[in-house]
Design a protein around this motif. Structure first.
Motif, PDB file in Angstrom:
ATOM      1  N   ASP A  89       0.852  -1.517  -0.080  1.00 24.75           N
ATOM      2  CA  ASP A  89       0.065   0.188  -0.077  1.00 24.75           C
ATOM      3  C   ASP A  89       0.501   1.295   0.267  1.00 24.75           C
ATOM      4  N   SER A  90       1.876   1.658   1.050  1.00 21.78           N
ATOM      5  CA  SER A  90       2.422   2.632   0.792  1.00 21.78           C
ATOM      6  C   SER A  90       3.020   3.132  -0.107  1.00 21.78           C
ATOM      7  N   CYS A  91       4.192   1.893  -0.646  1.00 19.46           N
ATOM      8  CA  CYS A  91       4.620   1.957  -2.376  1.00 19.46           C
ATOM      9  C   CYS A  91       3.702   2.370  -3.106  1.00 19.46           C
ATOM     10  N   MET A  92       2.424   1.289  -3.598  1.00 19.96           N
ATOM     11  CA  MET A  92       2.445   1.999  -4.442  1.00 19.96           C
ATOM     12  C   MET A  92       1.807   3.371  -4.646  1.00 19.96           C
ATOM     13  N   LEU A  93       1.414   4.105  -3.121  1.00 18.85           N
ATOM     14  CA  LEU A  93       1.435   5.669  -3.106  1.00 18.85           C
ATOM     15  C   LEU A  93       2.570   6.556  -3.205  1.00 18.85           C
ATOM     16  N   HIS A  94       3.657   5.769  -3.579  1.00 16.28           N
ATOM     17  CA  HIS A  94       4.652   6.668  -3.940  1.00 16.28           C
ATOM     18  C   HIS A  94       4.855   5.747  -5.472  1.00 16.28           C
ATOM     19  N   GLN A  95       4.714   5.691  -5.799  1.00 16.99           N
ATOM     20  CA  GLN A  95       5.023   5.085  -7.907  1.00 16.99           C
ATOM     21  C   GLN A  95       5.184   3.787  -7.906  1.00 16.99           C
ATOM     22  N   GLY A  96       5.007   2.929  -6.728  1.00 14.18           N
ATOM     23  CA  GLY A  96       4.988   1.779  -6.770  1.00 14.18           C
ATOM     24  C   GLY A  96       5.153   1.151  -7.979  1.00 14.18           C
ATOM     25  N   GLU A  97       3.558   1.296  -8.679  1.00 16.90           N
ATOM     26  CA  GLU A  97       3.208   0.968  -9.639  1.00 16.90           C
ATOM     27  C   GLU A  97       4.165   1.409 -11.720  1.00 16.90           C
ATOM     28  N   GLU A  98       4.242   2.509 -11.235  1.00 16.33           N
ATOM     29  CA  GLU A  98       5.299   3.279 -11.879  1.00 16.33           C
ATOM     30  C   GLU A  98       6.403   3.275 -12.348  1.00 16.33           C
ATOM     31  N   VAL A  99       7.522   2.408 -11.048  1.00 13.33           N
ATOM     32  CA  VAL A  99       9.058   1.815 -10.964  1.00 13.33           C
ATOM     33  C   VAL A  99       8.888   0.343 -11.356  1.00 13.33           C
ATOM     34  N   THR A 100       7.554   0.041 -11.526  1.00 13.39           N
ATOM     35  CA  THR A 100       7.956  -1.693 -11.793  1.00 13.39           C
ATOM     36  C   THR A 100       7.606  -1.489 -13.436  1.00 13.39           C
ATOM     37  N   LEU A 101       6.743  -0.911 -13.478  1.00 11.07           N
ATOM     38  CA  LEU A 101       6.485  -0.659 -15.349  1.00 11.07           C
ATOM     39  C   LEU A 101       7.786  -0.580 -15.528  1.00 11.07           C
ATOM     40  N   ALA A 102       8.502   0.750 -15.133  1.00 18.56           N
ATOM     41  CA  ALA A 102       9.892   1.604 -15.834  1.00 18.56           C
ATOM     42  C   ALA A 102      11.273   0.671 -15.642  1.00 18.56           C
ATOM     43  N   ILE A 103      11.231  -0.395 -14.286  1.00 17.91           N
ATOM     44  CA  ILE A 103      12.057  -1.186 -14.147  1.00 17.91           C
ATOM     45  C   ILE A 103      12.094  -2.449 -15.424  1.00 17.91           C
ATOM     46  N   ARG A 104      10.614  -3.368 -15.759  1.00 16.54           N
ATOM     47  CA  ARG A 104      10.662  -3.734 -16.957  1.00 16.54           C
ATOM     48  C   ARG A 104      10.323  -3.089 -17.811  1.00 16.54           C
ATOM     49  N   GLU A 105      10.238  -1.736 -17.697  1.00 19.78           N
ATOM     50  CA  GLU A 105      10.589  -1.675 -19.131  1.00 19.78           C
ATOM     51  C   GLU A 105      12.317  -1.124 -19.546  1.00 19.78           C
ATOM     52  N   GLU A 106      12.403  -0.841 -18.915  1.00 16.79           N
ATOM     53  CA  GLU A 106      14.196  -1.009 -19.317  1.00 16.79           C
ATOM     54  C   GLU A 106      14.892  -2.142 -19.016  1.00 16.79           C
ATOM     55  N   ILE A 107      15.201  -3.519 -18.660  1.00 25.01           N
ATOM     56  CA  ILE A 107      14.982  -4.597 -18.873  1.00 25.01           C
ATOM     57  C   ILE A 107      14.711  -4.772 -20.205  1.00 25.01           C
ATOM     58  N   SER A 108      13.915  -4.775 -20.660  1.00 22.89           N
ATOM     59  CA  SER A 108      13.393  -5.303 -22.256  1.00 22.89           C
ATOM     60  C   SER A 108      14.363  -4.480 -22.556  1.00 22.89           C
ATOM     61  N   ARG A 109      14.273  -2.559 -22.486  1.00 19.65           N
ATOM     62  CA  ARG A 109      15.116  -2.252 -23.584  1.00 19.65           C
ATOM     63  C   ARG A 109      16.439  -2.750 -24.170  1.00 19.65           C
ATOM     64  N   LEU A 110      16.999  -3.111 -22.847  1.00 15.67           N
ATOM     65  CA  LEU A 110      18.386  -3.388 -22.315  1.00 15.67           C
ATOM     66  C   LEU A 110      18.840  -5.190 -23.587  1.00 15.67           C
ATOM     67  N   GLY A 111      17.235  -5.726 -23.245  1.00 16.35           N
ATOM     68  CA  GLY A 111      17.853  -6.599 -24.186  1.00 16.35           C
ATOM     69  C   GLY A 111      18.110  -8.019 -23.269  1.00 16.35           C
ATOM     70  N   VAL A 112      18.333  -7.660 -21.305  1.00 13.25           N
ATOM     71  CA  VAL A 112      18.217  -8.227 -20.522  1.00 13.25           C
ATOM     72  C   VAL A 112      17.625  -8.681 -19.238  1.00 13.25           C
ATOM     73  N   ASP A 113      16.703  -9.376 -19.807  1.00 12.85           N
ATOM     74  CA  ASP A 113      15.668 -10.409 -19.302  1.00 12.85           C
ATOM     75  C   ASP A 113      16.173 -11.826 -19.319  1.00 12.85           C
ATOM     76  N   HIS A 114      17.475 -12.465 -19.694  1.00  4.52           N
ATOM     77  CA  HIS A 114      17.528 -13.230 -18.701  1.00  4.52           C
ATOM     78  C   HIS A 114      18.704 -13.241 -18.445  1.00  4.52           C
ATOM     79  N   LEU A 115      18.918 -11.684 -17.874  1.00  3.98           N
ATOM     80  CA  LEU A 115      19.833 -11.491 -16.785  1.00  3.98           C
ATOM     81  C   LEU A 115      19.058 -11.055 -15.468  1.00  3.98           C
ATOM     82  N   ILE A 116      18.189 -10.010 -15.402  1.00  3.93           N
ATOM     83  CA  ILE A 116      17.252  -9.641 -14.376  1.00  3.93           C
ATOM     84  C   ILE A 116      15.594 -10.190 -14.464  1.00  3.93           C
ATOM     85  N   HIS A 117      15.640 -10.700 -13.071  1.00  2.00           N
ATOM     86  CA  HIS A 117      14.294 -11.438 -13.341  1.00  2.00           C
ATOM     87  C   HIS A 117      13.796 -10.790 -11.896  1.00  2.00           C
TER      88      HIS A 117
END
Length: 102
Positions: free
Chosen positions: A11-39
């Motif tokens: 709850d607290s993290c979601m009030l402090h951009q938790g969803e946006e942080v999650t999406l940004a991290i996953r997008e950067e992993i995908s953009r860099l093509g490091v899905d096999h290194l970072i889960h």
């Protein structure tokens, strides 16, 4: 896989951009093509609500606090280069004494 990022979506993290942080991290992993290194895994509360939004990196064991979408992307870039984020974003745990284990 070299790193597992646990991204707090309590709850607290979601009030402090938790969803946006999650999406940004996953997008950067995908953009860099490091899905096999970072889960990533969304978690519920990790008990550090005052440090929201929290991201935990394993096996390194670092807890990152006050994360934003931009620092989330920076974390992924740094991890691909073997570096941590700046010290102000790393939560340091005080060592426990023997009495705390009893």
């Amino acid at each position: 896989m070299q790193t597992h990022l646990l991204i707090c979506n309590g709850d607290s993290c979601m009030l402090h951009q938790g969803e946006e942080v999650t999406l940004a991290i996953r997008e950067e992993i995908s953009r860099l093509g490091v899905d096999h290194l970072i889960h990533t895994t969304r978690t519920r509360c990790n008990g550090r609500c005052m440090d929201a939004c929290v991201v935990i990196a394993y096996p390194e064991g670092s807890w990152y606090k006050d994360m934003t979408p931009e620092t989330g992307k920076e974390l992924v870039r740094n991890m691909t280069e073997g570096r941590k984020l700046e010290e102000r974003l790393v939560y340091s745990f005080a060592p426990m004494n023997e009495e705390q284990y009893e």
